[in-house]
Write an enzyme that holds these catalytic residues in place. Structure first.
Site, PDB file in Angstrom:
ATOM      1  N   MET A 104       1.236   0.579   7.694  1.00 18.27           N
ATOM      2  CA  MET A 104       1.468   2.029   7.762  1.00 18.27           C
ATOM      3  C   MET A 104       2.590   2.169   9.283  1.00 18.27           C
ATOM      4  O   MET A 104       2.561   1.799   9.851  1.00 18.27           O
ATOM      5  CB  MET A 104       0.190   2.543   8.360  1.00 18.27           C
ATOM      6  N   SER A 113       5.351   9.407  -2.909  1.00 14.46           N
ATOM      7  CA  SER A 113       4.044   9.483  -2.636  1.00 14.46           C
ATOM      8  C   SER A 113       3.648  10.861  -3.052  1.00 14.46           C
ATOM      9  O   SER A 113       4.077  12.068  -2.729  1.00 14.46           O
ATOM     10  CB  SER A 113       3.787   9.475  -1.028  1.00 14.46           C
ATOM     11  N   HIS A 147      -3.489   4.083  -2.615  1.00 16.30           N
ATOM     12  CA  HIS A 147      -3.529   3.775  -1.288  1.00 16.30           C
ATOM     13  C   HIS A 147      -4.968   4.401  -1.049  1.00 16.30           C
ATOM     14  O   HIS A 147      -5.218   5.660  -0.782  1.00 16.30           O
ATOM     15  CB  HIS A 147      -2.483   4.296  -0.572  1.00 16.30           C
ATOM     16  N   MET A 164      -7.806  10.009  -0.020  1.00 17.38           N
ATOM     17  CA  MET A 164      -8.412  10.596   1.420  1.00 17.38           C
ATOM     18  C   MET A 164      -9.599  10.999   1.391  1.00 17.38           C
ATOM     19  O   MET A 164     -10.069  11.745   0.529  1.00 17.38           O
ATOM     20  CB  MET A 164      -7.331  11.364   2.282  1.00 17.38           C
ATOM     21  N   ASP A 168      -2.059   8.728  -2.791  1.00  9.83           N
ATOM     22  CA  ASP A 168      -2.891   8.623  -1.447  1.00  9.83           C
ATOM     23  C   ASP A 168      -4.224   9.289  -1.737  1.00  9.83           C
ATOM     24  O   ASP A 168      -4.583  10.630  -2.091  1.00  9.83           O
ATOM     25  CB  ASP A 168      -2.173   9.469  -0.497  1.00  9.83           C
ATOM     26  N   ASP A 212       5.001   2.988   4.701  1.00  5.69           N
ATOM     27  CA  ASP A 212       4.612   4.102   4.409  1.00  5.69           C
ATOM     28  C   ASP A 212       4.225   5.175   5.535  1.00  5.69           C
ATOM     29  O   ASP A 212       3.450   4.687   6.460  1.00  5.69           O
ATOM     30  CB  ASP A 212       2.956   3.898   3.672  1.00  5.69           C
ATOM     31  N   HIS A 256       3.089   6.367  -5.544  1.00  2.00           N
ATOM     32  CA  HIS A 256       2.059   6.038  -4.590  1.00  2.00           C
ATOM     33  C   HIS A 256       1.038   7.250  -4.769  1.00  2.00           C
ATOM     34  O   HIS A 256       1.130   8.485  -4.590  1.00  2.00           O
ATOM     35  CB  HIS A 256       2.832   6.115  -3.175  1.00  2.00           C
ATOM     36  N   MET A 312      -7.279   5.309   1.447  1.00  2.00           N
ATOM     37  CA  MET A 312      -7.950   5.631   2.860  1.00  2.00           C
ATOM     38  C   MET A 312      -9.372   6.230   2.978  1.00  2.00           C
ATOM     39  O   MET A 312      -9.673   7.302   2.946  1.00  2.00           O
ATOM     40  CB  MET A 312      -6.950   6.916   3.384  1.00  2.00           C
TER      41      MET A 312
END
Ligand code: DX5
Ligand code: ZN
Length: 235
Positions: free
Chosen positions: A150, A23, A80, A51, A49, A188, A47, A82
């Protein structure tokens, strides 16, 4: 002749294959390309992330960083999202070079988001927070390529693995196998050499790890160690 790393070599990418996904969130953002280059030989996926400061309290990175990194590596980008409104950004992520996107089932509109991701040619994932039950993803299992369970509440790296999520991983695995579905099961949050084998035994095959990999002086060794722990703990 088989080399000593042969059993650790990243695999061909069939659904269900073991994948290690470092990540990016735990990497040094000032030297992302170098950090990605260091882990690439020991990872199937990267990965990413994303956000939005709304679905989760934190803000991280977005499509421009994906586009910049795309020029430095052929690694599969597992994004991913979010985000409360991922649908507004999926096209941008696809254009930036994302290979797969995963949206959270909690934001609603999953059927439309899945259709949008498929239309954009993205590998399609649905994520579940630790307290979201299996039933929330069950209706979509035949339409997705990946389910992300998650193992921490999303928003921050470096949190502790929530073992209680393993029952849900087992439920997803049972449903995927019962339907002979080509769906990857990703975990994750708090994944390291101690927790990855637990997730493997519950049925996960994609292992996201941030601090356990990029918090290590030699991140490629940390990724290899997680793979070894998964292979050793799988029996
Ligand atoms: C959490 C993110 C994770 C996080 C994992 O919101 O989705 O991908 O980076 O970090 P570690 O492995 O440090 O728990
Ligand atoms: Zn993540």
């Amino acid at each position: 002749m088989a080399g000593e790393r042969d059993h650790l070599r990243p695999n061909s990418g069939q659904p269900g294959d073991i994948r290690i996904a470092p990540s990016l969130l735990a990497a040094d953002f000032g030297m992302l390309a170098e950090q990605v280059g260091e882990v690439a030989p020991s990872a199937e996926w990267l990965h990413v992330d994303v956000m939005d400061g709304h679905f989760v309290p934190n803000v991280s990175i977005g499509p421009p960083v994906v586009a910049s990194l795309r020029r430095h590596t052929p690694l599969f980008f597992d994004c991913h999202l979010m985000m409360t409104e991922p649908g507004r950004y999926l096209e941008e992520f696809a254009e930036a070079g994302a290979d797969g996107c995963t949206v959270h089932v909690e934001v609603g509109g999953s059927a439309g988001l899945i259709a949008q991701m498929r239309h954009l040619g993205l590998r399609t994932g649905l994520a579940l927070n630790p307290d979201t039950p299996f039933e929330a993803v069950e209706p979509y299992l035949s339409q997705v390529d990946l389910v992300l369970c998650m193992t921490v509440f999303p928003g921050f790296g470096g949190q502790s693995f929530m073992g209680e999520v393993m029952d849900k991983v087992t439920q997803v695995r049972a449903a995927v196998d019962a339907g002979s579905l080509a769906v990857d099961i990703e975990v994750d949050g708090g994944i390291d050499v101690a927790t990855a084998p637990l997730a493997r035994r519950a049925g996960a095959n994609v292992f996201v790890a941030g601090s356990a990999i990029f918090g290590h002086d030699r991140p490629w060794e940390a990724a290899d160690a997680i793979r070894r722990s998964v292979l050793a703990g799988a029996e």
